[in-house]
Design a protein around this motif. Structure first.
Motif, PDB file in Angstrom:
ATOM      1  N   SER A 152       0.713 -10.137   0.812  1.00 27.35           N
ATOM      2  CA  SER A 152       0.175  -9.598  -0.438  1.00 27.35           C
ATOM      3  C   SER A 152      -0.802  -8.477  -0.123  1.00 27.35           C
ATOM      4  CB  SER A 152      -0.511 -10.710  -1.236  1.00 27.35           C
ATOM      5  OG  SER A 152      -1.580 -11.208  -0.486  1.00 27.35           O
ATOM      6  N   ALA A 153      -1.411  -7.959  -1.162  1.00 28.64           N
ATOM      7  CA  ALA A 153      -2.380  -6.880  -0.959  1.00 28.64           C
ATOM      8  C   ALA A 153      -3.462  -7.355   0.003  1.00 28.64           C
ATOM      9  CB  ALA A 153      -2.999  -6.476  -2.292  1.00 28.64           C
ATOM     10  N   ARG A 154      -3.900  -6.472   0.846  1.00 28.88           N
ATOM     11  CA  ARG A 154      -4.952  -6.808   1.798  1.00 28.88           C
ATOM     12  C   ARG A 154      -6.254  -6.999   1.036  1.00 28.88           C
ATOM     13  NH1 ARG A 154      -1.566  -2.798   3.913  1.00 28.88           N
ATOM     14  NH2 ARG A 154      -2.749  -1.373   2.647  1.00 28.88           N
ATOM     15  N   PRO A 155      -7.144  -7.874   1.536  1.00 31.42           N
ATOM     16  CA  PRO A 155      -8.417  -8.105   0.836  1.00 31.42           C
ATOM     17  C   PRO A 155      -9.215  -6.821   0.628  1.00 31.42           C
ATOM     18  CG  PRO A 155      -8.106  -9.713   2.584  1.00 31.42           C
ATOM     19  CD  PRO A 155      -6.984  -8.713   2.703  1.00 31.42           C
ATOM     20  N   GLN A 213       4.198  -6.827  -2.998  1.00 31.93           N
ATOM     21  CA  GLN A 213       3.991  -6.775  -4.432  1.00 31.93           C
ATOM     22  C   GLN A 213       5.290  -6.353  -5.099  1.00 31.93           C
ATOM     23  OE1 GLN A 213       0.199  -4.919  -5.316  1.00 31.93           O
ATOM     24  NE2 GLN A 213      -0.503  -5.491  -3.288  1.00 31.93           N
ATOM     25  N   THR A 214       5.315  -6.260  -6.404  1.00 30.94           N
ATOM     26  CA  THR A 214       6.577  -6.075  -7.100  1.00 30.94           C
ATOM     27  C   THR A 214       7.079  -4.647  -7.064  1.00 30.94           C
ATOM     28  OG1 THR A 214       5.967  -7.898  -8.531  1.00 30.94           O
ATOM     29  CG2 THR A 214       7.788  -6.527  -9.240  1.00 30.94           C
ATOM     30  N   GLY A 215       6.496  -3.750  -7.811  1.00 29.66           N
ATOM     31  CA  GLY A 215       6.896  -2.368  -7.822  1.00 29.66           C
ATOM     32  C   GLY A 215       8.290  -2.085  -8.332  1.00 29.66           C
ATOM     33  N   VAL A 216       8.656  -2.698  -9.445  1.00 26.49           N
ATOM     34  CA  VAL A 216       9.979  -2.514 -10.037  1.00 26.49           C
ATOM     35  C   VAL A 216      10.206  -1.075 -10.410  1.00 26.49           C
ATOM     36  CG1 VAL A 216      11.437  -3.173 -11.981  1.00 26.49           C
ATOM     37  CG2 VAL A 216       9.983  -4.851 -10.895  1.00 26.49           C
ATOM     38  N   VAL A 231      -2.061   1.464  -8.514  1.00 26.17           N
ATOM     39  CA  VAL A 231      -1.847   2.175  -7.253  1.00 26.17           C
ATOM     40  C   VAL A 231      -1.115   3.462  -7.599  1.00 26.17           C
ATOM     41  CG1 VAL A 231      -0.749   2.128  -4.982  1.00 26.17           C
ATOM     42  CG2 VAL A 231      -1.684   0.033  -5.945  1.00 26.17           C
ATOM     43  N   ALA A 232      -1.564   4.552  -7.030  1.00 26.39           N
ATOM     44  CA  ALA A 232      -0.899   5.845  -7.203  1.00 26.39           C
ATOM     45  C   ALA A 232      -0.266   6.237  -5.880  1.00 26.39           C
ATOM     46  CB  ALA A 232      -1.901   6.911  -7.634  1.00 26.39           C
ATOM     47  N   LEU A 289      -1.289  -4.370 -12.945  1.00 23.04           N
ATOM     48  CA  LEU A 289      -0.879  -5.579 -12.232  1.00 23.04           C
ATOM     49  C   LEU A 289       0.089  -5.284 -11.083  1.00 23.04           C
ATOM     50  CD1 LEU A 289      -0.435  -8.000 -15.262  1.00 23.04           C
ATOM     51  CD2 LEU A 289      -2.388  -7.795 -13.710  1.00 23.04           C
ATOM     52  N   ARG A 290       0.436  -4.015 -10.928  1.00 25.03           N
ATOM     53  CA  ARG A 290       1.339  -3.563  -9.862  1.00 25.03           C
ATOM     54  C   ARG A 290       2.731  -4.176  -9.972  1.00 25.03           C
ATOM     55  NH1 ARG A 290      -2.964  -3.488  -4.773  1.00 25.03           N
ATOM     56  NH2 ARG A 290      -4.497  -2.227  -5.875  1.00 25.03           N
TER      57      ARG A 290
END
Length: 151
Positions: free
Chosen positions: A2-5, A148-151, A12-13, A30-31
């Motif tokens: 998952s995303a790093r702490p 993460q998802t990023g559909v 996210v861009a 929510l990415r």
């Protein structure tokens, strides 16, 4: 994974940096979903272009910015890698949290997607659609790699 702490929460861009144009893409907070944002004509003023991109990404509430790092197939940095690193540094100086990510074949992926949709590639280039789609491919790649998802 998952995303790093250390990764800030929220949008996210992604930035597809080029000498002529800079393509941008953005996730939702929510990415989960992604969308192309815009394409900037870069011009000669690199600092001005970075400032304009940073201002837009702050308005869009991007907590993290992924800048595409162009690498050769064997993993060595290309001539454009130094330019992308410089642009990323300018975004950081403007107060954004920035990571570099191998852009792989994002431009080719963008062109193939446009061709499959029946679009004229020359017209798409002039309109900046390829750069924006390349940024979208970069964003989705980073989100997948980050788990993460990023559909």
């Amino acid at each position: 994974m998952s995303a790093r702490p250390s990764d800030p929460p929220g949008r996210v861009a992604a930035v597809d940096y080029g000498r002529r144009r800079i393509g941008l893409a953005l996730s939702d907070p929510l990415r989960i979903t992604t969308r192309g944002l815009t394409t900037f004509e870069r011009g000669e003023d690199l600092e001005g272009a970075a400032g304009a991109v940073a201002e837009l990404l702050r308005r869009e509430q991007a907590g993290l910015v992924i800048v595409g790092l162009p690498l050769h197939a064997d993993g060595r940095e290309s001539e454009m890698s130094a330019e992308a690193r410089r642009f990323a540094a300018l975004l950081e100086q403007a107060g954004l949290k920035v990571l570099l990510h191998d852009e792989g074949h994002t431009s080719r992926e963008a062109e193939e997607g446009l061709k499959a949709a029946g679009k004229n590639l020359e017209q798409a280039r002039k309109q900046g659609a390829i750069d924006q789609r390349a940024a979208l491919a970069l964003l989705r790649s980073w989100l997948r790699d980050a788990g993460q998802t990023g559909v």
